[in-house]
Design a protein around this motif. Structure first.
Motif, PDB file in Angstrom:
ATOM      1  N   MET A 151       0.841  -1.178   0.000  1.00  0.00           N
ATOM      2  CA  MET A 151       0.000   0.000   0.000  1.00  0.00           C
ATOM      3  C   MET A 151       0.889   1.246   0.000  1.00  0.00           C
ATOM      4  O   MET A 151       1.788   1.377   0.807  1.00  0.00           O
ATOM      5  CB  MET A 151      -0.906  -0.012   1.228  1.00  0.00           C
ATOM      6  N   ASN A 152       0.625   2.157  -0.921  1.00  0.00           N
ATOM      7  CA  ASN A 152       1.401   3.387  -1.008  1.00  0.00           C
ATOM      8  C   ASN A 152       0.915   4.392   0.026  1.00  0.00           C
ATOM      9  O   ASN A 152      -0.272   4.472   0.326  1.00  0.00           O
ATOM     10  CB  ASN A 152       1.283   3.998  -2.401  1.00  0.00           C
ATOM     11  N   HIS A 153       1.849   5.156   0.529  1.00  0.00           N
ATOM     12  CA  HIS A 153       1.529   6.189   1.501  1.00  0.00           C
ATOM     13  C   HIS A 153       1.303   7.508   0.770  1.00  0.00           C
ATOM     14  O   HIS A 153       2.044   7.849  -0.138  1.00  0.00           O
ATOM     15  CB  HIS A 153       2.671   6.326   2.510  1.00  0.00           C
ATOM     16  N   THR A 154       0.284   8.229   1.151  1.00  0.00           N
ATOM     17  CA  THR A 154       0.034   9.550   0.606  1.00  0.00           C
ATOM     18  C   THR A 154       0.658  10.577   1.541  1.00  0.00           C
ATOM     19  O   THR A 154       0.434  10.538   2.750  1.00  0.00           O
ATOM     20  CB  THR A 154      -1.484   9.818   0.487  1.00  0.00           C
ATOM     21  N   TYR A 155       1.442  11.473   0.966  1.00  0.00           N
ATOM     22  CA  TYR A 155       2.075  12.534   1.741  1.00  0.00           C
ATOM     23  C   TYR A 155       1.350  13.846   1.450  1.00  0.00           C
ATOM     24  O   TYR A 155       1.010  14.130   0.311  1.00  0.00           O
ATOM     25  CB  TYR A 155       3.552  12.679   1.370  1.00  0.00           C
ATOM     26  N   ILE A 156       1.144  14.625   2.490  1.00  0.00           N
ATOM     27  CA  ILE A 156       0.481  15.921   2.365  1.00  0.00           C
ATOM     28  C   ILE A 156       1.494  17.007   2.699  1.00  0.00           C
ATOM     29  O   ILE A 156       2.076  17.019   3.787  1.00  0.00           O
ATOM     30  CB  ILE A 156      -0.721  16.054   3.331  1.00  0.00           C
ATOM     31  N   ILE A 157       1.691  17.925   1.747  1.00  0.00           N
ATOM     32  CA  ILE A 157       2.510  19.116   1.983  1.00  0.00           C
ATOM     33  C   ILE A 157       1.560  20.306   1.965  1.00  0.00           C
ATOM     34  O   ILE A 157       0.858  20.530   0.976  1.00  0.00           O
ATOM     35  CB  ILE A 157       3.595  19.305   0.901  1.00  0.00           C
ATOM     36  N   ALA A 158       1.527  21.037   3.060  1.00  0.00           N
ATOM     37  CA  ALA A 158       0.666  22.212   3.160  1.00  0.00           C
ATOM     38  C   ALA A 158       1.523  23.472   3.044  1.00  0.00           C
ATOM     39  O   ALA A 158       2.485  23.644   3.791  1.00  0.00           O
ATOM     40  CB  ALA A 158      -0.085  22.209   4.487  1.00  0.00           C
ATOM     41  N   PHE A 159       1.196  24.318   2.090  1.00  0.00           N
ATOM     42  CA  PHE A 159       1.880  25.598   1.912  1.00  0.00           C
ATOM     43  C   PHE A 159       1.052  26.663   2.618  1.00  0.00           C
ATOM     44  O   PHE A 159      -0.156  26.772   2.396  1.00  0.00           O
ATOM     45  CB  PHE A 159       2.006  25.938   0.426  1.00  0.00           C
ATOM     46  N   TRP A 160       1.710  27.445   3.462  1.00  0.00           N
ATOM     47  CA  TRP A 160       1.026  28.490   4.217  1.00  0.00           C
ATOM     48  C   TRP A 160       1.927  29.713   4.256  1.00  0.00           C
ATOM     49  O   TRP A 160       3.165  29.592   4.263  1.00  0.00           O
ATOM     50  CB  TRP A 160       0.745  28.005   5.645  1.00  0.00           C
ATOM     51  N   SER A 161       1.346  30.900   4.282  1.00  0.00           N
ATOM     52  CA  SER A 161       2.140  32.130   4.371  1.00  0.00           C
ATOM     53  C   SER A 161       1.560  33.041   5.442  1.00  0.00           C
ATOM     54  O   SER A 161       0.369  32.986   5.742  1.00  0.00           O
ATOM     55  CB  SER A 161       2.178  32.845   3.019  1.00  0.00           C
ATOM     56  N   LEU A 162       2.429  33.847   5.989  1.00  0.00           N
ATOM     57  CA  LEU A 162       2.013  34.787   7.030  1.00  0.00           C
ATOM     58  C   LEU A 162       1.137  35.888   6.436  1.00  0.00           C
ATOM     59  O   LEU A 162       0.175  36.328   7.046  1.00  0.00           O
ATOM     60  CB  LEU A 162       3.249  35.384   7.711  1.00  0.00           C
ATOM     61  N   SER A 163       1.471  36.333   5.246  1.00  0.00           N
ATOM     62  CA  SER A 163       0.710  37.379   4.566  1.00  0.00           C
ATOM     63  C   SER A 163       0.470  36.944   3.121  1.00  0.00           C
ATOM     64  O   SER A 163       1.137  36.040   2.633  1.00  0.00           O
ATOM     65  CB  SER A 163       1.482  38.700   4.616  1.00  0.00           C
ATOM     66  N   PRO A 164      -0.477  37.573   2.422  1.00  0.00           N
ATOM     67  CA  PRO A 164      -0.749  37.174   1.035  1.00  0.00           C
ATOM     68  C   PRO A 164       0.495  37.311   0.157  1.00  0.00           C
ATOM     69  O   PRO A 164       1.204  38.314   0.220  1.00  0.00           O
ATOM     70  CB  PRO A 164      -1.831  38.155   0.587  1.00  0.00           C
ATOM     71  N   LEU A 165       0.762  36.286  -0.645  1.00  0.00           N
ATOM     72  CA  LEU A 165       1.911  36.287  -1.549  1.00  0.00           C
ATOM     73  C   LEU A 165       1.427  36.056  -2.972  1.00  0.00           C
ATOM     74  O   LEU A 165       0.866  34.997  -3.257  1.00  0.00           O
ATOM     75  CB  LEU A 165       2.905  35.184  -1.179  1.00  0.00           C
ATOM     76  N   PRO A 166       1.655  37.008  -3.873  1.00  0.00           N
ATOM     77  CA  PRO A 166       1.198  36.817  -5.247  1.00  0.00           C
ATOM     78  C   PRO A 166       1.919  35.680  -5.963  1.00  0.00           C
ATOM     79  O   PRO A 166       1.367  35.040  -6.835  1.00  0.00           O
ATOM     80  CB  PRO A 166       1.490  38.155  -5.927  1.00  0.00           C
ATOM     81  N   SER A 167       3.153  35.381  -5.578  1.00  0.00           N
ATOM     82  CA  SER A 167       3.904  34.317  -6.259  1.00  0.00           C
ATOM     83  C   SER A 167       3.700  32.952  -5.610  1.00  0.00           C
ATOM     84  O   SER A 167       4.224  31.963  -6.093  1.00  0.00           O
ATOM     85  CB  SER A 167       5.389  34.662  -6.271  1.00  0.00           C
ATOM     86  N   ARG A 213      -4.621  31.784   5.446  1.00  0.00           N
ATOM     87  CA  ARG A 213      -5.798  31.605   6.291  1.00  0.00           C
ATOM     88  C   ARG A 213      -5.408  31.125   7.682  1.00  0.00           C
ATOM     89  O   ARG A 213      -4.460  30.368   7.850  1.00  0.00           O
ATOM     90  CB  ARG A 213      -6.760  30.606   5.660  1.00  0.00           C
ATOM     91  N   ARG A 214      -6.183  31.554   8.674  1.00  0.00           N
ATOM     92  CA  ARG A 214      -5.913  31.176  10.069  1.00  0.00           C
ATOM     93  C   ARG A 214      -7.157  30.639  10.761  1.00  0.00           C
ATOM     94  O   ARG A 214      -7.239  30.651  11.986  1.00  0.00           O
ATOM     95  CB  ARG A 214      -5.387  32.384  10.846  1.00  0.00           C
ATOM     96  N   ASP A 215      -8.095  30.164   9.985  1.00  0.00           N
ATOM     97  CA  ASP A 215      -9.312  29.630  10.595  1.00  0.00           C
ATOM     98  C   ASP A 215      -9.034  28.268  11.214  1.00  0.00           C
ATOM     99  O   ASP A 215      -7.991  27.659  11.005  1.00  0.00           O
ATOM    100  CB  ASP A 215     -10.441  29.549   9.553  1.00  0.00           C
ATOM    101  N   ARG A 216      -9.991  27.771  11.972  1.00  0.00           N
ATOM    102  CA  ARG A 216      -9.832  26.511  12.704  1.00  0.00           C
ATOM    103  C   ARG A 216      -9.578  25.328  11.768  1.00  0.00           C
ATOM    104  O   ARG A 216      -8.735  24.489  12.034  1.00  0.00           O
ATOM    105  CB  ARG A 216     -11.083  26.260  13.550  1.00  0.00           C
ATOM    106  N   ARG A 217     -10.282  25.269  10.664  1.00  0.00           N
ATOM    107  CA  ARG A 217     -10.122  24.169   9.708  1.00  0.00           C
ATOM    108  C   ARG A 217      -8.707  24.162   9.114  1.00  0.00           C
ATOM    109  O   ARG A 217      -8.079  23.116   9.003  1.00  0.00           O
ATOM    110  CB  ARG A 217     -11.150  24.297   8.595  1.00  0.00           C
ATOM    111  N   THR A 218      -8.208  25.334   8.727  1.00  0.00           N
ATOM    112  CA  THR A 218      -6.860  25.431   8.151  1.00  0.00           C
ATOM    113  C   THR A 218      -5.812  25.021   9.171  1.00  0.00           C
ATOM    114  O   THR A 218      -4.882  24.267   8.850  1.00  0.00           O
ATOM    115  CB  THR A 218      -6.585  26.862   7.653  1.00  0.00           C
ATOM    116  N   LEU A 219      -5.943  25.466  10.404  1.00  0.00           N
ATOM    117  CA  LEU A 219      -4.979  25.091  11.438  1.00  0.00           C
ATOM    118  C   LEU A 219      -4.991  23.582  11.686  1.00  0.00           C
ATOM    119  O   LEU A 219      -3.938  22.975  11.898  1.00  0.00           O
ATOM    120  CB  LEU A 219      -5.254  25.858  12.727  1.00  0.00           C
ATOM    121  N   ARG A 220      -6.155  22.975  11.617  1.00  0.00           N
ATOM    122  CA  ARG A 220      -6.242  21.516  11.777  1.00  0.00           C
ATOM    123  C   ARG A 220      -5.536  20.811  10.616  1.00  0.00           C
ATOM    124  O   ARG A 220      -4.784  19.860  10.819  1.00  0.00           O
ATOM    125  CB  ARG A 220      -7.701  21.076  11.869  1.00  0.00           C
TER     126      ARG A 220
END
Length: 165
Positions: free
Chosen positions: A1-17, A43-50
């Motif tokens: 069984m292959n493992h799925t990896y999750i990479i979450a990109f987050w920024s402190l402020s909006p970044l156009p790039s 985003r800093r909502d509860r769902r995003t932090l989870r």
């Protein structure tokens, strides 16, 4: 069984790039297995932090700004464990170098990556970025600068290493 990896990109402020960079990483990491990239923007909502706490790797994008680093590290904005810090639009000849950030904020060099400043990628429309994500090829503007491409590859290797590859 292959493992799925999750990479979450987050920024402190909006970044156009940010979405363009994430799109490049998404297409280039695809060949290493089932690696899913989430663009959490600033985003800093509860769902995003989870989602960020559950991700295998969190890539925090920060500008090359002393104030932004202070805001992030001194206010402890995002308490997550497996994390890389991505300095976007990085200019290597400035006094705020990666080594400076590493020393001042006690970031291990293995957790600090960058994307060099490239004014050409600012004009990409979302349709173009979507097109290269779909076919997995690198657009011409990313191939123009050897340094720019080299740093993308180094960042990709650091992400894979943080995931345990």
């Amino acid at each position: 069984m292959n493992h799925t990896y999750i990479i979450a990109f987050w920024s402190l402020s909006p970044l156009p790039s940010g979405s363009i960079c994430m799109g490049y990483f998404t297409s280039s990491l695809r060949m290493f297995g089932d690696i899913q990239c989430l663009n959490c923007q600033n985003r800093r909502d509860r769902r995003t932090l989870r989602l960020l706490r559950q991700a295998d790797l969190v890539v925090v994008a920060l500008r090359q700004s002393h104030r932004e680093f202070c805001d992030y590290f001194c206010k402890n904005v995002l308490p997550v464990s497996n994390c890389l810090y991505l300095v976007v639009d990085y200019l290597p000849d400035r006094e705020l170098s990666l080594e400076h950030f590493s020393r001042e904020f006690r970031i291990p060099p293995s957790q600090l990556i960058c994307i060099p400043y490239n004014p050409e990628h600012r004009g990409i429309r979302s349709s173009l970025s979507h097109r290269y994500r779909e076919n997995g090829s690198c657009p011409v503007m990313f191939r123009d600068s050897a340094y720019f491409h080299k740093e993308f590859e180094r960042s990709q290797r650091m992400m894979l290493k943080a995931l345990g590859f």
